[in-house]
Design a protein around this motif. Structure first.
Motif, PDB file in Angstrom:
ATOM      1  N   LEU A   1       0.858  -0.933   0.319  1.00  0.00           N
ATOM      2  CA  LEU A   1      -0.129  -0.171  -0.024  1.00  0.00           C
ATOM      3  C   LEU A   1       0.439   1.114  -0.041  1.00  0.00           C
ATOM      4  N   ARG A   2       2.385   1.204   0.174  1.00  0.00           N
ATOM      5  CA  ARG A   2       3.008   2.351   0.552  1.00  0.00           C
ATOM      6  C   ARG A   2       3.473   2.508  -0.638  1.00  0.00           C
ATOM      7  N   MET A   3       3.781   1.802  -1.730  1.00  0.00           N
ATOM      8  CA  MET A   3       4.465   1.690  -2.987  1.00  0.00           C
ATOM      9  C   MET A   3       3.102   2.125  -3.333  1.00  0.00           C
ATOM     10  N   ASP A   4       2.256   1.572  -3.693  1.00  0.00           N
ATOM     11  CA  ASP A   4       1.028   1.972  -4.648  1.00  0.00           C
ATOM     12  C   ASP A   4       0.482   3.778  -4.460  1.00  0.00           C
ATOM     13  N   LEU A   5       0.484   4.019  -3.170  1.00  0.00           N
ATOM     14  CA  LEU A   5       0.317   4.946  -3.196  1.00  0.00           C
ATOM     15  C   LEU A   5       1.314   6.285  -3.401  1.00  0.00           C
ATOM     16  N   LYS A   6       2.503   5.675  -3.852  1.00  0.00           N
ATOM     17  CA  LYS A   6       4.173   6.340  -3.812  1.00  0.00           C
ATOM     18  C   LYS A   6       3.235   6.319  -5.594  1.00  0.00           C
ATOM     19  N   ASN A   7       3.628   5.840  -6.118  1.00  0.00           N
ATOM     20  CA  ASN A   7       2.712   5.339  -7.590  1.00  0.00           C
ATOM     21  C   ASN A   7       2.402   6.197  -8.032  1.00  0.00           C
ATOM     22  N   ALA A   8       1.135   6.023  -7.539  1.00  0.00           N
ATOM     23  CA  ALA A   8      -0.227   6.837  -7.370  1.00  0.00           C
ATOM     24  C   ALA A   8       0.534   8.550  -7.714  1.00  0.00           C
ATOM     25  N   LEU A   9       0.910   9.084  -6.660  1.00  0.00           N
ATOM     26  CA  LEU A   9       1.864  10.261  -6.151  1.00  0.00           C
ATOM     27  C   LEU A   9       2.786  10.913  -7.531  1.00  0.00           C
TER      28      LEU A   9
ATOM     29  N   VAL B   1      -2.411  14.231   4.978  1.00  0.00           N
ATOM     30  CA  VAL B   1      -3.497  13.975   4.648  1.00  0.00           C
ATOM     31  C   VAL B   1      -3.479  12.367   4.899  1.00  0.00           C
ATOM     32  N   MET B   2      -4.635  12.150   5.615  1.00  0.00           N
ATOM     33  CA  MET B   2      -4.960  10.563   6.340  1.00  0.00           C
ATOM     34  C   MET B   2      -5.566   9.863   5.570  1.00  0.00           C
ATOM     35  N   VAL B   3      -5.357   8.392   5.326  1.00  0.00           N
ATOM     36  CA  VAL B   3      -5.367   7.395   4.102  1.00  0.00           C
ATOM     37  C   VAL B   3      -6.431   6.139   4.902  1.00  0.00           C
TER      38      VAL B   3
ATOM     39  N   SER C   1      -4.647  18.695   6.530  1.00  0.00           N
ATOM     40  CA  SER C   1      -5.122  18.460   5.060  1.00  0.00           C
ATOM     41  C   SER C   1      -6.014  18.250   3.934  1.00  0.00           C
ATOM     42  N   GLY C   2      -6.597  16.866   4.007  1.00  0.00           N
ATOM     43  CA  GLY C   2      -6.682  15.754   3.678  1.00  0.00           C
ATOM     44  C   GLY C   2      -7.578  14.604   4.133  1.00  0.00           C
ATOM     45  N   TYR C   3      -8.166  13.933   3.575  1.00  0.00           N
ATOM     46  CA  TYR C   3      -8.786  12.293   3.856  1.00  0.00           C
ATOM     47  C   TYR C   3      -9.206  12.001   3.223  1.00  0.00           C
ATOM     48  N   ILE C   4      -8.176  10.568   2.933  1.00  0.00           N
ATOM     49  CA  ILE C   4      -8.906  10.215   0.797  1.00  0.00           C
ATOM     50  C   ILE C   4      -8.886   8.752   2.314  1.00  0.00           C
TER      51      ILE C   4
ATOM     52  N   ASP D   1      -5.996   9.417  -8.160  1.00  0.00           N
ATOM     53  CA  ASP D   1      -5.693   9.935  -8.604  1.00  0.00           C
ATOM     54  C   ASP D   1      -6.190  11.226  -8.941  1.00  0.00           C
ATOM     55  N   ASP D   2      -7.565  11.806  -8.849  1.00  0.00           N
ATOM     56  CA  ASP D   2      -8.294  12.935  -8.966  1.00  0.00           C
ATOM     57  C   ASP D   2      -8.629  13.321  -6.901  1.00  0.00           C
ATOM     58  N   ASP D   3      -8.739  11.637  -6.420  1.00  0.00           N
ATOM     59  CA  ASP D   3      -8.943  11.973  -4.808  1.00  0.00           C
ATOM     60  C   ASP D   3      -7.586  13.129  -4.705  1.00  0.00           C
ATOM     61  N   LEU D   4      -6.251  12.457  -5.514  1.00  0.00           N
ATOM     62  CA  LEU D   4      -4.994  13.076  -4.985  1.00  0.00           C
ATOM     63  C   LEU D   4      -4.439  14.088  -5.701  1.00  0.00           C
TER      64      LEU D   4
END
Length: 264
Positions: free
Chosen positions: A12-20, A78-80, A96-99, A105-108
């Motif tokens: 999940l860390r890598m998925d978020l990093k790739n999305a960013l 940002v809370m995930v 600053s955010g809640y995802i 991608d649109d949420d980010l």
């Protein structure tokens, strides 16, 4: 940007990093799988944003957020989470955010554009951000550039690969109109494409990126922050920046993969 991603699951860390990286490339990342690791990073690194998973073993993400704000109150948090029931608790912390997972991608993009404490969404002011690894994309201030014609984007990709070297009209046509037997038609269309590319670059304030000299074309690399260039100069980590994919949309780009895989 300097970004912390705290989640007890590596995938999940890598998925978020790739999305960013898709929506705002060129950041520096720090990873933590628990409260202790995250706090240590917060105390020792100049962070802009911390993406925190709420459900972590031991002290959860909400507790972590409270302690981060005590140490460095200007970090955007940002809370995930996979559960919406924590939203009110998170908002009480003035995050600053809640995802919600899975992260879209649109949420980010929305979160990055509305940070409580604004930071630069690109790695180098005054430059376009170019991503060559994976699909070829161009960003200004973290937002993808749009092109009137697909082929003009491909021309820009071709010139980026040349790293400032010039290409003649014939060389460009041979690359982007492969298997075509209509050279006169291609040359005429190339003229239209170059005019359109200039217009699109001018619209975003980067008309000077494209250099025209005696019917040859190149790009001024001073206006680009590019993952490919960073890789070649050793300013990007090989393992995190290149994974065997390079400008996937374009068949002519395959020749660069051998260079990349044998560079070090």
């Amino acid at each position: 940007m300097q970004i912390l991603i705290a989640d007890d699951e590596e995938i999940l860390r890598m998925d978020l990093k790739n999305a960013l990286e898709r929506v705002s490339p060129g950041n520096r990342y720090y990873f933590a799988e628990n409260y202790e690791e995250a706090i240590d990073i917060v105390k020792n690194q100049p962070l802009d944003i911390a993406f925190l998973d709420i459900q972590m073993p031991g002290k959860n993400g909400l507790m972590l957020a409270q302690d981060i704000k005590k140490n460095k109150p200007n970090i955007n948090i940002v809370m995930v989470t996979a559960y919406s029931r924590y939203a009110m608790d998170a908002l009480k912390l003035y995050v600053s955010g809640y995802i919600l997972k899975p992260v879209m991608d649109d949420d980010l993009i929305e979160v990055l554009q509305n940070l409580r404490n604004p930071v630069a969404l690109h790695s180098d002011k005054g430059k376009l951000e170019v991503r060559c690894f994976g699909n070829f994309e161009v960003f200004k201030d973290g937002v993808p550039l749009t092109f009137k014609r697909k082929k003009e984007k491909e021309i820009l990709a071709y010139l980026v690969c040349l790293k400032g070297a010039t290409a003649t009209k014939g060389e460009i046509c041979e690359a982007i109109f492969e298997n075509s037997n209509s050279p006169d038609k291609n040359n005429a269309y190339l003229k239209t494409l170059m005019f359109s590319l200039k217009k699109d670059l001018k619209r975003c304030g980067f008309e000077a990126l494209l250099i025209v000299n005696n019917n040859a074309y190149s790009v001024d690399t001073r206006y680009l922050y590019c993952d490919y260039y960073n890789f070649l100069t050793g300013t990007a980590d090989k393992a995190s920046s290149y994974s065997g994919e390079f400008m996937n949309q374009y068949s002519w780009a395959e020749q660069y993969i051998f260079e990349l895989e044998n560079y070090y």
